[in-house]
Write a protein that holds these residues in place. Structure first.
Motif, PDB file in Angstrom:
ATOM      1  N   ASN A  10       1.128   8.536   9.240  1.00  0.00           N
ATOM      2  CA  ASN A  10       1.880   8.682   7.984  1.00  0.00           C
ATOM      3  C   ASN A  10       2.504  10.057   7.826  1.00  0.00           C
ATOM      4  OD1 ASN A  10      -0.355  10.202   7.361  1.00  0.00           O
ATOM      5  ND2 ASN A  10      -0.746   9.258   5.380  1.00  0.00           N
TER       6      ASN A  10
ATOM      7  N   ARG B 276      -2.588   3.780  11.039  1.00  0.00           N
ATOM      8  CA  ARG B 276      -1.186   4.050  11.388  1.00  0.00           C
ATOM      9  C   ARG B 276      -0.798   5.477  10.977  1.00  0.00           C
ATOM     10  NH1 ARG B 276      -0.531  -1.269   9.183  1.00  0.00           N
ATOM     11  NH2 ARG B 276       0.384  -0.417   7.277  1.00  0.00           N
TER      12      ARG B 276
ATOM     13  N   MET C  45       0.847  -1.197   0.000  1.00  0.00           N
ATOM     14  CA  MET C  45       0.000   0.000   0.000  1.00  0.00           C
ATOM     15  C   MET C  45       0.881   1.245   0.000  1.00  0.00           C
ATOM     16  SD  MET C  45      -2.992   1.122   2.732  1.00  0.00           S
ATOM     17  CE  MET C  45      -4.037  -0.242   2.296  1.00  0.00           C
TER      18      MET C  45
ATOM     19  N   THR D 293      -5.425   2.317   7.498  1.00  0.00           N
ATOM     20  CA  THR D 293      -4.615   1.382   8.285  1.00  0.00           C
ATOM     21  C   THR D 293      -4.599   1.709   9.775  1.00  0.00           C
ATOM     22  OG1 THR D 293      -2.598   2.697   8.004  1.00  0.00           O
ATOM     23  CG2 THR D 293      -3.080   1.029   6.318  1.00  0.00           C
TER      24      THR D 293
ATOM     25  N   LEU E 298      -9.469  -5.620   7.158  1.00  0.00           N
ATOM     26  CA  LEU E 298      -9.698  -4.174   7.241  1.00  0.00           C
ATOM     27  C   LEU E 298      -9.882  -3.689   8.676  1.00  0.00           C
ATOM     28  CD1 LEU E 298     -12.221  -3.824   4.275  1.00  0.00           C
ATOM     29  CD2 LEU E 298      -9.747  -3.469   4.231  1.00  0.00           C
TER      30      LEU E 298
ATOM     31  N   ASP F 102      -8.291  -1.287  -0.313  1.00  0.00           N
ATOM     32  CA  ASP F 102      -7.208  -0.315  -0.363  1.00  0.00           C
ATOM     33  C   ASP F 102      -7.629   0.894  -1.197  1.00  0.00           C
ATOM     34  OD1 ASP F 102      -4.888   1.124  -0.721  1.00  0.00           O
ATOM     35  OD2 ASP F 102      -3.739  -0.520  -1.601  1.00  0.00           O
TER      36      ASP F 102
ATOM     37  N   GLN G 273       0.558   3.995   1.248  1.00  0.00           N
ATOM     38  CA  GLN G 273       0.554   4.767   2.480  1.00  0.00           C
ATOM     39  C   GLN G 273       1.945   4.825   3.103  1.00  0.00           C
ATOM     40  OE1 GLN G 273       0.875   3.117   5.631  1.00  0.00           O
ATOM     41  NE2 GLN G 273       0.728   4.959   6.877  1.00  0.00           N
TER      42      GLN G 273
ATOM     43  N   TYR H 222      -3.411   7.691   8.925  1.00  0.00           N
ATOM     44  CA  TYR H 222      -3.999   7.258   7.652  1.00  0.00           C
ATOM     45  C   TYR H 222      -5.184   6.341   7.949  1.00  0.00           C
ATOM     46  CZ  TYR H 222      -4.294   5.221   2.961  1.00  0.00           C
ATOM     47  OH  TYR H 222      -4.725   4.800   1.732  1.00  0.00           O
TER      48      TYR H 222
ATOM     49  N   GLU I 147      -7.972  -2.989  11.167  1.00  0.00           N
ATOM     50  CA  GLU I 147      -7.129  -1.926  11.722  1.00  0.00           C
ATOM     51  C   GLU I 147      -7.470  -0.553  11.160  1.00  0.00           C
ATOM     52  OE1 GLU I 147      -3.041  -2.839  11.293  1.00  0.00           O
ATOM     53  OE2 GLU I 147      -3.114  -4.631  12.573  1.00  0.00           O
ATOM     54  N   GLY I 148      -8.115  -0.509  10.005  1.00  0.00           N
ATOM     55  CA  GLY I 148      -8.578   0.748   9.448  1.00  0.00           C
ATOM     56  C   GLY I 148      -9.927   1.119  10.025  1.00  0.00           C
TER      57      GLY I 148
END
Length: 489
Positions: A39, A37, A1, A35, A365, A319, A3, A32, A367-368
């Motif tokens: 960025n 996480r 990805m 995810t 998905l 994604d 990202q 982001y 974690e997003g």
């Protein structure tokens, strides 16, 4: 990805052509949404940086208006050319900003279109000359710039707002201090760099990502002559209060609870497709133009619902950088929790029948911040679900028996930004559109904002317009100049 390409990137305000790497405010860790996480680390503007940006804009605006109108026009066309060369990059930054699927990340093209359109206004007549009663005096009506204007953009559309505000502001001769949300500053900051690459005076377009403190400082600054705010009603009230001491005029483009009316003579396949994408799918329902209230004629209600749910079921989730993906995450974990809680409340209060969705997505998905596209059927129009903006992938279906009931239901909310009508009848389309209390009515199509058309709301969806000649006028002040030519006989 893709990202991962932005991990550990540090970005900060762009003021007077210089990148600010330390500020009077703390930094913000940008997450982001696809995810969960980080960025980027975003250096935020505080009161000090806002003051610097306004000062820089004041000096740059003098340089801008010292140019002849043809040179300003050409500079704007140069900027449009530079934006065109970076469309893919800006689209990718939109995805990094708030994980909107790249298939929907085309607001950079909107930016180019607005710049080209309003460049054409820079050297066109802005004023007039009128006769005066009882006199042969020369009476001129001129329209000139405010000076430095503040533009506050939402996280879900920084480039779209830059298009609709920065382009006419520059054409009218203003400088701009643009404040993107700390949740989505990346595309806006790159646009600021492109303004410099195109040869605009440094400081003419300053980009100051900021949270509440910086936004408040911008609105309260005495050097800001007008504010253009796009966002929610609660924040708009705070903006109006902050602008009041200086009597700074404010334009507000706010939220919506748009009605989408499906008549019995509509093309149901097309209506289902358009309604699914204008409703829960596009930007995961995180749009002021989201058609979240779908009103369907009783004679075709069941047939429409079947087709509508089939389109949603076929949506490709995943994604956001995958060009085949049509549904992405919401902006944050907090937003996901709020949306799920809204669904749970609607179920508990029996506001309607939950037909599909309503939960966080699990599996790859998890974690997003993905929330399932959610559809309620037979919703009570008086319920909070039908009356208040969810700002997520949640839509309500309601039935109606005739045109009068459809119009009544459509108008029975505090909002009035957009409305949608699906019918094959030309007379019906015109008749219903004129009765709807909305700033824009879209017949058999998406909300396709163009630089030629004015855009703004009725009622609690705001006031003022962007786009078209109305949008240009918002960035101009009117002055009357009268020259004595002797006594009239």
């Amino acid at each position: 990805m893709k990202q991962a390409e932005l991990v550990d990137v540090a970005v900060g305000p762009l003021i007077g052509g210089d990148r600010i790497t330390t500020s009077s405010e703390s930094a913000h860790e940008h997450i982001y949404p696809a995810t969960g996480r980080p960025n980027a680390t975003v250096v935020l503007a505080g009161e000090t940086e806002i003051d610097q940006a306004v000062g820089s804009g004041t000096e740059a605006q003098k340089q801008w208006t010292a140019l002849t109108v043809d040179r300003r026009r050409d500079k704007m066309i140069d900027l449009a050319d530079v934006v065109h060369e970076h469309l893919d990059e800006l689209a990718a930054l939109n995805v990094h900003d708030y994980a909107v699927p790249v298939s929907f990340a085309g607001t950079a093209l909107l930016l180019e279109r607005f710049l080209r359109h309003f460049a054409g206004y820079a050297d066109k007549p802005h004023g007039s000359s009128t006769p005066v009663n009882g006199s042969f005096d020369i009476n001129l009506v001129e329209r000139g710039p405010y000076g430095v204007v503040g533009v506050i953009t939402p996280w879900n559309g920084a480039l779209a707002v830059a298009a609709s505000c920065v382009a006419p502001a520059l054409a009218a001769g203003n400088a701009v201090v643009l404040k993107p949300s700390e949740l989505a500053p990346l595309a806006a900051l790159r646009f600021g760099e492109l303004c410099l690459e195109a040869g605009l005076p440094p400081g003419l377009v300053n980009i100051v990502p900021a949270a509440a403190t910086g936004g408040d400082a911008l609105v309260r600054h005495s050097g800001i002559r007008k504010i253009f705010f796009t966002g929610g009603g609660a924040t708009a009230r705070l903006v109006l209060q902050a602008a009041a001491p200086n009597l700074t005029p404010v334009v507000a483009e706010l939220g919506g609870k748009s009605a989408n009316i499906i008549f019995d003579d509509a093309d149901l396949d097309a209506a289902a497709m358009l309604s699914a994408h204008q409703g829960p799918l596009m930007q995961s329902g995180q749009s002021c133009a989201c058609a979240s209230r779908i009103l369907v004629h009783e004679s075709v209600y069941d047939a429409f619902v079947e087709k509508f749910l089939a389109v949603i079921d076929a949506a490709n989730v995943g994604d956001p950088f995958d060009p085949t993906v049509t549904f992405g995450p919401v902006i944050s974990a907090a937003a996901a929790s709020r949306i799920v809680a809204t669904v749970d409340d609607a179920v508990r209060c029996r506001a309607g029948d939950l037909l599909v969705g309503g939960k966080r997505m699990t599996g790859p998905l998890a974690e997003g911040f993905y929330v399932e596209p959610t559809v309620f059927g037979r919703v009570d129009n008086a319920s909070p679900l039908a009356q208040f903006e969810t700002f997520g992938p949640v839509v309500s279906l309601m039935g109606f028996r005739d045109e009068a009931e459809a119009v009544h239901l459509a108008n029975s909310t505090p909002y009035g930004l957009n409305a949608f009508v699906h019918t094959r009848g030309l007379v019906r389309a015109h008749s219903v559109a004129r009765q709807l209390e909305a700033g824009s009515v879209w017949v058999n199509q998406f909300s396709d904002i163009s630089p030629q058309g004015p855009y703004g709301g009725y009622k609690q969806s705001g006031f003022g317009r962007t786009g078209g000649i109305d949008g240009l006028r918002e960035f101009q002040q009117t002055k009357n100049i009268r020259v004595a030519m002797g006594t009239a006989p």
